[in-house]
Design an enzyme around this catalytic site. Sequence first.
Site, mmCIF file in Angstrom:
data_model
loop_
_atom_site.group_PDB
_atom_site.id
_atom_site.type_symbol
_atom_site.label_atom_id
_atom_site.label_comp_id
_atom_site.label_asym_id
_atom_site.label_seq_id
_atom_site.Cartn_x
_atom_site.Cartn_y
_atom_site.Cartn_z
ATOM 1 N N ASP A 1 0.818 -1.220 0.000
ATOM 2 C CA ASP A 1 0.000 0.000 0.000
ATOM 3 C C ASP A 1 0.849 1.266 0.000
ATOM 4 O OD1 ASP A 1 0.985 -0.321 2.569
ATOM 5 O OD2 ASP A 1 -0.946 -0.782 3.464
ATOM 6 N N ASN B 1 -7.387 -2.681 14.566
ATOM 7 C CA ASN B 1 -8.781 -2.990 14.231
ATOM 8 C C ASN B 1 -8.893 -4.198 13.304
ATOM 9 O OD1 ASN B 1 -7.850 -1.994 11.822
ATOM 10 N ND2 ASN B 1 -9.278 -0.278 11.681
ATOM 11 N N HIS C 1 -7.109 -4.687 10.461
ATOM 12 C CA HIS C 1 -6.874 -4.458 9.028
ATOM 13 C C HIS C 1 -5.560 -5.085 8.571
ATOM 14 C CE1 HIS C 1 -4.776 -0.471 10.071
ATOM 15 N NE2 HIS C 1 -3.911 -1.026 9.250
ATOM 16 N N GLU D 1 -9.589 -1.827 5.508
ATOM 17 C CA GLU D 1 -10.239 -1.517 6.775
ATOM 18 C C GLU D 1 -11.458 -2.419 7.003
ATOM 19 O OE1 GLU D 1 -8.790 0.266 8.817
ATOM 20 O OE2 GLU D 1 -8.340 2.316 8.196
HETATM 21 C C1 GLP Z 1 -0.422 0.354 8.487
HETATM 22 C C2 GLP Z 1 -0.004 -0.507 7.295
HETATM 23 C C3 GLP Z 1 -0.209 -1.981 7.597
HETATM 24 C C4 GLP Z 1 0.410 -2.317 8.938
HETATM 25 C C5 GLP Z 1 -0.278 -1.527 10.025
HETATM 26 C C6 GLP Z 1 0.259 -1.827 11.403
HETATM 27 O O1 GLP Z 1 -1.783 0.558 8.530
HETATM 28 N N1 GLP Z 1 -0.726 -0.172 6.112
HETATM 29 O O2 GLP Z 1 0.364 -2.757 6.560
HETATM 30 O O3 GLP Z 1 0.276 -3.697 9.195
HETATM 31 O O4 GLP Z 1 -0.033 -0.146 9.747
HETATM 32 O O5 GLP Z 1 1.349 -1.008 11.691
HETATM 33 P P1 GLP Z 1 2.372 -1.221 12.861
HETATM 34 O O6 GLP Z 1 3.227 -2.371 12.421
HETATM 35 O O7 GLP Z 1 3.138 0.063 12.939
HETATM 36 O O8 GLP Z 1 1.599 -1.523 14.082
#
Ligand code: GLP
Length: 242
Positions: A67, A135, A137, A142
């Site tokens: 993404d 959440n 995702h 989402e």
């Molecule tokens: C973002 C990314 C996800 C990732 C998530 C969790 O939303 N698009 O790919 O898994 O954050 O992030 P973190 O690893 O900082 O908790």
Amino acid sequence: MKLIIVKNYDEVSEEASKIVIDQLTSHPNSILGLATGSTPIGLYQKLIEANQMKKISFKNVTTFNLDEYIGLDMKHPQSYHQFMYHQLFSKIDINMSNTHLPKNDINHMHEHAKAYNDLLSNTKIDLQILGIGSNGHIGFNEPGTPFGNETFIVKLEEQTRKDNMYFFNSLEEVPEYAITMGIKNIMRSKKIILLASGIEKSDAIYKMIYGDVTESIPASVLQLHPNVTVIMDDQASSKLPK
Ligand code: GLP
């Protein structure tokens, strides 16, 4: 789903790195799906070390990221283009032309989503690395995203923007939109590893593994994939039955 529970973040990164290193040793021309966020940083660090010690090479590896934020200049320090460059690509022997992230300028976002989806449709990711949002995702899919979605433009939830705020100076600076692989793209990968660390992921982890398969917890779709390994630390796994 295979579950690996280890003590802490460093061990999550270590276990994940073993799987990626095995993949690249047995298939040096692998196609990897990459994630951003804080979770995979330790894994990337271990892959950089393995590359510098000549245990693995990325010369013939191709990558596709999950993404990218919409509307941030690709040179913005918090764009995922920059994140990947600084956390991994600039420190390994990868050919930059084999690395792919969705383009993200706001005026052409739908064309970019289609172009990225076309690229993905013509390939098959061998190993997809995932984190998980609090959440539930994955990528930026989402809660409520249809499982049939392919690469699309998403409006980010307030919670997701708050979770990602620590990379920015304020909530206002966190983009409201992103472009993400859809669940359908992610599910086409041959093999998936999902990494989770910390108590704030424990609820999502419990629902992903033991809850119903439901679009309200996007990661729960992984119950339907034949080759998923979840690597988590004590805190992230703390709500799982002992
Ligand atoms: C973002 C990314 C996800 C990732 C998530 C969790 O939303 N698009 O790919 O898994 O954050 O992030 P973190 O690893 O900082 O908790």
